[in-house]
Scaffold this motif. Sequence first.
Motif, PDB file in Angstrom:
ATOM      1  N   GLY A  49       0.856  -1.002  -0.036  1.00  0.00           N
ATOM      2  CA  GLY A  49      -0.099   0.302   0.127  1.00  0.00           C
ATOM      3  C   GLY A  49       0.390   1.443   0.097  1.00  0.00           C
ATOM      4  N   GLN A  50       2.382   1.711   0.097  1.00  0.00           N
ATOM      5  CA  GLN A  50       3.072   2.484   0.200  1.00  0.00           C
ATOM      6  C   GLN A  50       2.816   3.616  -0.294  1.00  0.00           C
ATOM      7  N   PRO A  51       2.777   2.819  -1.036  1.00  0.00           N
ATOM      8  CA  PRO A  51       3.047   3.929  -3.237  1.00  0.00           C
ATOM      9  C   PRO A  51       1.743   4.862  -3.288  1.00  0.00           C
ATOM     10  N   LEU A  52       0.770   3.954  -2.948  1.00  0.00           N
ATOM     11  CA  LEU A  52      -0.921   4.840  -3.189  1.00  0.00           C
ATOM     12  C   LEU A  52      -1.237   5.443  -2.209  1.00  0.00           C
ATOM     13  N   ASP A  53      -0.543   5.179  -0.842  1.00  0.00           N
ATOM     14  CA  ASP A  53      -0.340   6.052   0.677  1.00  0.00           C
ATOM     15  C   ASP A  53      -0.214   7.233  -0.012  1.00  0.00           C
ATOM     16  N   THR A  54       1.315   7.395  -0.558  1.00  0.00           N
ATOM     17  CA  THR A  54       1.923   8.377  -1.118  1.00  0.00           C
ATOM     18  C   THR A  54       1.375   9.265  -1.514  1.00  0.00           C
ATOM     19  N   ILE A  55       0.809   8.835  -2.455  1.00  0.00           N
ATOM     20  CA  ILE A  55      -0.029   9.221  -3.805  1.00  0.00           C
ATOM     21  C   ILE A  55      -1.024  10.540  -2.770  1.00  0.00           C
ATOM     22  N   LYS A  56      -1.882   9.234  -2.134  1.00  0.00           N
ATOM     23  CA  LYS A  56      -2.855   9.962  -0.991  1.00  0.00           C
ATOM     24  C   LYS A  56      -2.910  11.128  -0.331  1.00  0.00           C
ATOM     25  N   THR A  57      -1.608  10.791   0.519  1.00  0.00           N
ATOM     26  CA  THR A  57      -1.254  11.999   0.980  1.00  0.00           C
ATOM     27  C   THR A  57      -0.897  13.392   0.361  1.00  0.00           C
ATOM     28  N   ARG A  58       0.155  13.452  -0.802  1.00  0.00           N
ATOM     29  CA  ARG A  58      -0.026  14.582  -1.487  1.00  0.00           C
ATOM     30  C   ARG A  58      -0.893  14.971  -2.196  1.00  0.00           C
ATOM     31  N   ALA A  59      -2.024  14.282  -2.364  1.00  0.00           N
ATOM     32  CA  ALA A  59      -3.257  15.035  -2.763  1.00  0.00           C
ATOM     33  C   ALA A  59      -4.018  15.388  -1.801  1.00  0.00           C
ATOM     34  N   GLN A  60      -3.808  14.953  -0.451  1.00  0.00           N
ATOM     35  CA  GLN A  60      -4.381  15.575   0.757  1.00  0.00           C
ATOM     36  C   GLN A  60      -4.228  17.075   1.052  1.00  0.00           C
ATOM     37  N   ILE A  61      -2.897  17.136   0.405  1.00  0.00           N
ATOM     38  CA  ILE A  61      -1.964  18.166   1.079  1.00  0.00           C
ATOM     39  C   ILE A  61      -1.441  19.254   0.611  1.00  0.00           C
ATOM     40  N   ALA A  62      -1.797  19.049  -1.046  1.00  0.00           N
ATOM     41  CA  ALA A  62      -1.570  19.888  -1.932  1.00  0.00           C
ATOM     42  C   ALA A  62      -3.036  20.617  -2.756  1.00  0.00           C
ATOM     43  N   PRO A  63      -3.093  21.176  -2.523  1.00  0.00           N
ATOM     44  CA  PRO A  63      -4.603  22.049  -2.920  1.00  0.00           C
ATOM     45  C   PRO A  63      -5.198  22.110  -4.414  1.00  0.00           C
ATOM     46  N   SER A  64      -3.336  22.414  -4.464  1.00  0.00           N
ATOM     47  CA  SER A  64      -2.915  23.137  -6.470  1.00  0.00           C
ATOM     48  C   SER A  64      -3.132  21.553  -7.021  1.00  0.00           C
ATOM     49  N   SER A  65      -3.047  20.298  -6.908  1.00  0.00           N
ATOM     50  CA  SER A  65      -2.849  19.318  -7.740  1.00  0.00           C
ATOM     51  C   SER A  65      -4.180  19.213  -8.506  1.00  0.00           C
ATOM     52  N   THR A 116       5.801  11.938  -9.369  1.00  0.00           N
ATOM     53  CA  THR A 116       6.404  11.730  -8.695  1.00  0.00           C
ATOM     54  C   THR A 116       7.720  11.401  -9.527  1.00  0.00           C
ATOM     55  N   LEU A 117       7.475  10.377 -10.653  1.00  0.00           N
ATOM     56  CA  LEU A 117       8.135   9.650 -11.343  1.00  0.00           C
ATOM     57  C   LEU A 117       8.948  10.096 -12.241  1.00  0.00           C
ATOM     58  N   GLN A 118       8.618  11.008 -12.580  1.00  0.00           N
ATOM     59  CA  GLN A 118       9.238  11.941 -13.369  1.00  0.00           C
ATOM     60  C   GLN A 118      10.797  12.591 -12.615  1.00  0.00           C
ATOM     61  N   LYS A 119      10.481  13.598 -11.347  1.00  0.00           N
ATOM     62  CA  LYS A 119      11.285  13.821 -11.074  1.00  0.00           C
ATOM     63  C   LYS A 119      11.538  13.615 -10.140  1.00  0.00           C
ATOM     64  N   GLU A 120      11.386  12.155  -9.533  1.00  0.00           N
ATOM     65  CA  GLU A 120      11.585  11.742  -8.482  1.00  0.00           C
ATOM     66  C   GLU A 120      12.112  10.618  -8.459  1.00  0.00           C
ATOM     67  N   GLY A 121      11.915   9.875  -9.550  1.00  0.00           N
ATOM     68  CA  GLY A 121      11.854   8.493  -9.242  1.00  0.00           C
ATOM     69  C   GLY A 121      10.768   7.294  -8.488  1.00  0.00           C
ATOM     70  N   PHE A 122      10.299   6.191  -8.749  1.00  0.00           N
ATOM     71  CA  PHE A 122      10.221   5.234  -8.934  1.00  0.00           C
ATOM     72  C   PHE A 122       9.829   4.890  -7.611  1.00  0.00           C
ATOM     73  N   PHE A 123      11.046   5.305  -7.041  1.00  0.00           N
ATOM     74  CA  PHE A 123      10.965   4.902  -5.226  1.00  0.00           C
ATOM     75  C   PHE A 123      10.456   6.388  -4.398  1.00  0.00           C
ATOM     76  N   ALA A 124      10.702   6.748  -4.571  1.00  0.00           N
ATOM     77  CA  ALA A 124      10.150   7.963  -3.915  1.00  0.00           C
ATOM     78  C   ALA A 124       8.664   7.616  -4.079  1.00  0.00           C
ATOM     79  N   LEU A 125       7.676   6.949  -4.540  1.00  0.00           N
ATOM     80  CA  LEU A 125       6.387   6.654  -4.146  1.00  0.00           C
ATOM     81  C   LEU A 125       7.039   5.881  -2.109  1.00  0.00           C
ATOM     82  N   TYR A 126       8.482   5.347  -2.198  1.00  0.00           N
ATOM     83  CA  TYR A 126       7.874   4.594  -1.376  1.00  0.00           C
ATOM     84  C   TYR A 126       8.152   4.702   0.123  1.00  0.00           C
ATOM     85  N   LYS A 127       8.400   6.437  -0.316  1.00  0.00           N
ATOM     86  CA  LYS A 127       9.288   7.250   0.626  1.00  0.00           C
ATOM     87  C   LYS A 127       8.230   7.515   2.278  1.00  0.00           C
TER      88      LYS A 127
END
Length: 287
Positions: free
Chosen positions: A24-40, A50-61
Motif C-alpha cells: 500500500g505504500q505507493p498509493l498512500d504516498t499519492i493519497k497523502t500528497r493529494a490531501q495536502i496539495a490543493p493546487s494539484s 513524482t515519477l518524472q522528478k523523483e523516480g519510482f522509489f519516491a513512491l516508497y518515501k
Amino acid sequence: MASMKTVNELIAGSVGGAAQVLVGQPLDTIKTRAQIAPSSKGPMDILIRTLQKEGFFALYKGMASPLLGIAGVNSLLFASYGASKRLISPYPDLSLTQIAAAGALAGAANSILASPVEMFKVRMQGQYGSPGDKRLRIVASEMWREWGFKKGIMRGYWVCIVSRRNVYMYAHLIAGYEFAKRKFAEKYGPQIPIWALLASGSVGGVAYWLSCYPLDVVKSRIQLRATPPVGTPVQYILREFKDVLVESGRFSGLFRGLVPSRKIPAAASTFAAFELTREYLEEWTGV
C-alpha cells in the motif's frame, strides 16, 4: 490458552502489517500528497510528476517508519481485536454487531501506536525530492527537539481520539471484512480460497475509508503543518475542516486523494497475510 492465542495474533499481525506497507505504500504516498496539495490536478498528475522528478522509489518515501511501526501497530490491533472478541463473548461465533464492537475497541487501543507512525510517514511523504529533503531520523529528531512528544511526535493523536476516527474506521474495516468472508464461507466452506480472503479484505478497506475519510484529510494536514495546532482539539479540528472547504471551494475537497487510497489493496494483503500466518501458527502451536 488465551495467552498463546494472543502471541499468535501478535506475530500474525506483524506479518500482516509488513504486507500492508509493501503493497500500500505507493498509493498512500499519492493519497497523502493529494490531501495536502490543493493546487494539484488530481492523483494521476501527482503520480506522473513524482515519477518524472523523483523516480519510482519516491513512491516508497517514508516507508521506514510504517514498515517498523505498522508491524507493531498491527500486532497491537489484532491482539486487541482477539482479546476484545473474547471479552465480548466466550463463544467463537460472534454476530457482526459484536465483531464491529470488538473492532472499535481494537481501534481505540491502536490509536496509541498509530499516531507517531502516521506522523513521521506523512512528514516524509510531504517532501518532494528537493536537495533539502530530510531523512527519517532527522525528521523525528527535529519534531522531538522543537515541539516535544505531545505537540510533535503525537500530533494528530487528538484528531483520532476526539473524533473517534480509529474507532469508527476499524469497526467498519473488520466488520466489512468479516461480512464478506462469511458470505464466501457460505459458498466455499470454512477454508475459503486466497482470492476470497483478498476480496474480503478489499471490502473491509472500502468500508474503512468511506466511514470517515474526511477526518484523515484533516489529520494529514495537521501533521504536516510547520507548527502545532493552536486551541483545543475540537477547535483546531473544526478550523482545519473550514480551511479545506475554503481552499477547495467545494465539499469534495474533504475527499481529495480518496480514489488512489492504499487501504483497499493494503487491507486485502493485510488480512490475507494475517489469516494465512495465523492458520500456520495454529497448526504449529495447536492453539
